[in-house]
Enzyme design. Structure first.
Site, short mmCIF file in Angstrom:
data_model
loop_
_atom_site.label_atom_id
_atom_site.label_comp_id
_atom_site.label_asym_id
_atom_site.label_seq_id
_atom_site.Cartn_x
_atom_site.Cartn_y
_atom_site.Cartn_z
N LYS A 29 0.74 -1.37 0.10
CA LYS A 29 -0.05 0.03 0.05
C LYS A 29 0.79 1.27 0.00
CE LYS A 29 -0.62 -0.11 5.05
NZ LYS A 29 0.03 1.53 5.19
N THR A 30 1.95 1.15 0.56
CA THR A 30 2.86 2.44 0.64
C THR A 30 3.40 2.81 -0.68
OG1 THR A 30 3.41 2.03 3.12
CG2 THR A 30 4.75 3.38 1.98
N ASP A 213 -3.63 7.43 4.73
CA ASP A 213 -3.12 6.12 4.86
C ASP A 213 -3.92 5.50 6.21
OD1 ASP A 213 -1.94 3.62 4.87
OD2 ASP A 213 0.42 4.47 5.29
N GLU A 214 -3.90 4.38 6.43
CA GLU A 214 -4.34 3.71 7.63
C GLU A 214 -5.74 4.25 7.96
OE1 GLU A 214 -3.13 0.85 8.50
OE2 GLU A 214 -0.85 1.18 8.66
N GLN A 244 -7.30 -4.92 10.19
CA GLN A 244 -6.31 -4.41 10.97
C GLN A 244 -6.58 -3.19 11.63
OE1 GLN A 244 -2.06 -5.01 9.26
NE2 GLN A 244 -3.17 -4.79 7.44
N ARG A 597 2.75 -10.47 10.64
CA ARG A 597 3.85 -10.12 10.58
C ARG A 597 4.91 -11.06 10.20
NH1 ARG A 597 2.24 -5.99 9.71
NH2 ARG A 597 0.29 -6.97 9.59
#
Length: 664
Positions: A29-30, A213-214, A244, A597
């Site tokens: 996504k970044t 973002d987020e 998330q 993770r």
């Protein structure tokens, strides 16, 4: 756009109208945000100065800015706004401070400053838990974008009405000090943009395109700020993952992702489901787990990576046995994957837990095996009370108009200047258009205060002025050492410590602070201000080649080759409070974050019993383990032949370790 997969490319190219990118864990996504910024600029659609990218942490903003700078040429990266929500809010408040009833140079209260004021406004003798509860209720009202009047109208219980009344008095106190707190940096811009047509039009002109973002972590006030800037046209890209969303306890509202669809009917949705991080075995387990949560827009993560090894599930006697098993496994695997020079890759290992209290047994086990580790989430050096006190004094020496620094310094140590006196001083300072430090020196102001308080303020001002004179002649490090003595901080620290050992430990913090300023022998207020700026913005340091220990909340956004999740028991994960309050969906999302993770291998462990208040307590494995596909797991006892080989291999490694220790 070479290297982008089709959904990523689709997200980058969509520039007309609102867009929601549902980005699964590890889906790049970044990179999509960075490429979209580059596309907006290079296509001529928007100049860099009219683009704002909003993240949730300073670290994320810094990393994004660095990546954009590598992607676009010239000065465009400097003109771009890449910041946190609060940094954007601060910019709005700084530019439009007068419309919000603030004077230039207003102060920002941190959590300690706010707690101190709330404590003073509550009845004497109020317990810390009651103070914290009121502080949280006020913060919750602000995060919902409510003014004191709106909070009073919305109150449904006696406790909420008491908190709303306290909120009103607290805001009056902030106004007297020409100050805002952290929550105001969102609430005040929302208030301004929703009620002032000119301000709203001006900020929409400044920010033509918004990237967030987020987005699943936004609270109600942040979502309203997004809408106020984006307007009806909705020229924005929101990136988020409802799977998330793990911060409801601090006000995050994952329903904001759903609200986008109703607030912006033209909203386009793009899903990023290809994962570039995890093995397929880890992804299949994560998909199966999160499928138990309700979804408006379900996703299925997939990867081109290999299946990888099965996820190990360990049953342990208790937390100490669990820690010993984890430490031994890390030691074995790390040495097996050691570099050519024999250095184990400790930094590729991470141990995750539900709460920080679980780290104690793990630290002991790692220390016994001499495994280097870094514990995230402890009290940072710059956040320790005595260090913050000294920094407040230094900030005041460098800038007499820093009202927040004055408020902390004048009460550190206690010199008989209470919050009531300071509130009166704030009113007089506002009337005279003076910063608090200058008002404290004014004879005219002193005459309007009680004699004892006026004398105490004068004594404080004399010390500050004397140290300010020293600042012109002494190097910063030497000034810090002199300040610690002259201010009375050291004497107060000695008086507050229960024994000499505690005093020496805390004094070392002040000595270390002085050492931080050691360097070129510069002097003068300008140099001191520069040193303070560097200190305030210094990175607190990343872990080196060490095993990382952290909570699952803190691990969001990170990835490690080898991941251990401990304490996978009912009552811990999911947490008993969440079970009682019906918040199991968020606990499942937290476990999902922990699982994703792991890039290569994952271990899950639980204890059969625990000691609580002197009694043995039987524990049950987490219900979430039964939601994972059995085929992806290797439970203890399920594969005796493989386990026998693994035990023999580990016994051999343990004997080698013992021989090495004896040789040393």
């Amino acid at each position: 756009m070479n290297g982008l997969n089709p959904p990523q490319r689709q997200a980058v190219l969509h520039v007309e109208g609102p867009l929601l990118v549902l980005a699964g864990a590890g889906s790049g996504k970044t990179r999509v945000i960075v490429e979209k910024i580059a596309h907006l600029i290079q296509s001529g659609r928007y100049p860099a100065k009219r683009i704002a990218a909003i993240t949730f942490t300073n670290k994320s903003a810094r990393e994004m800015r660095e990546r954009v700078a590598k992607r676009i040429r010239g000065d465009a990266a400097q003109e771009l706004t890449v910041s946190t929500f609060h940094a954007l809010g601060l910019r709005i408040v700084q530019i439009d401070h007068a419309k919000l009833g603030l004077r230039r140079g207003f102060s920002i209260f941190d959590a300690d400053d706010s707690a101190s004021q709330i404590k003073d406004l509550l009845p004497p003798g109020s317990k810390p838990d009651a103070i914290e509860a009121m502080k949280q209720l006020i913060s919750r009202a602000k995060n919902a974008g409510l003014s004191p009047e709106q909070a009073a109208e919305a109150a449904r219980s006696t406790r909420e009405r008491e908190a709303a009344a306290l909120y009103a008095r607290y805001q009056q106190r902030l106004s007297a000090f020409n100050a805002v707190d952290f929550d105001d940096l969102i609430r005040l811009p929302v208030q301004l943009l929703e009620t002032d047509d000119d301000a709203r039009a001006g900020w929409r002109e400044r920010i033509g395109y918004l990237l967030v973002d987020e987005c699943q972590d936004t609270n109600d006030a942040q979502y309203r700020l997004l809408k106020a800037i984006a307007g009806d046209a909705g020229q924005f890209t929101c990136v988020g993952d409802d799977d998330q969303s793990i911060y409801a306890w601090r006000g995050a509202n994952p329903d904001n992702l759903l609200a986008l669809g109703s607030d912006y009917p033209a909203l386009k949705i793009v899903k990023l489901e290809q994962n570039y991080r995890c093995s397929n075995r880890v992804l299949r387990s994560a998909n199966a787990l999160i499928a138990h949560n309700p979804h408006e827009h379900p996703k299925t993560l997939w990867s081109e990576a290999a299946d990888g090894e099965r996820i190990r599930v360990w049953e342990c006697r208790d937390a100490a046995h669990e820690a010993d098993k984890v430490a031994a496994e890390i030691d074995f695997v790390a040495k097996k994957h050691a570099a050519a020079d024999g250095t184990p890759p400790w930094n590729e290992f991470c141990i995750l837990f539900r709460g920080n209290h679980q780290s104690r047994a793990l630290e002991k086990a790692l220390q016994l095996l001499r495994i280097p580790y870094h514990l995230s989430g402890g009290t940072a050096f710059l956040d320790r009370g005595e260090v913050k006190d000294a920094l407040a004094w230094l900030r005041l020496l460098a800038n007499p108009e820093d009202d927040a620094a004055f408020l902390r310094a004048v009460q550190s140590p206690n010199r008989g200047v209470g919050a009531g006196t300071l509130a009166k001083l704030g009113e007089l300072a506002a009337h005279k258009h003076l910063p608090l430090a200058r008002a404290a020196e004014s004879m005219v102001v002193a005459q309007q205060l009680p004699a004892r308080a006026a004398n105490a303020l004068q004594g404080f001002s004399n010390i500050v002025n004397a140290l300010r004179g020293d600042a012109r002649a002494l190097p910063p490090a030497e000034l810090v050492r002199k300040l610690n003595e002259r201010s009375g901080l050291l004497a107060a620290l000695r008086a507050s410590c229960k024994d000499e050992a505690q005093f020496k430990m805390r004094r070392r913090n002040l000595d270390e602070l002085a050492d931080w300023f050691d360097g070129p022998k510069t002097s003068g207020p300008g140099e001191l201000a520069a040193a303070l700026a560097l200190l305030s913005h210094a990175d607190k340091g990343e872990a080196g080649n060490q095993v990382r220990l952290m909570s699952m909340h803190a691990a969001k956004g990170l990835e490690f080759r080898f991941v251990f999740i401990v304490g996978v028991e009912d009552g811990n994960l999911p947490h008993e409070a969440s079970l009682e309050e019906g918040r199991i969906d968020e606990e499942r999302r937290l476990f999902y974050v922990g699982i994703t993770r792991a890039k290569e291998r994952l271990w899950l462990s639980y204890a059969k019993e625990a000691q609580r208040w002197g009694d043995k307590l039987r524990l049950s494995p987490s219900r979430f383990l039964d939601e994972l596909p059995a085929a992806e797991l290797q439970r203890d006892g399920a594969d005796p032949e493989a386990e026998a080989m693994q035990k023999a291999e580990r016994r051999s490694a343990s004997l080698a370790n013992i021989r090495a220790m004896l040789a040393e």
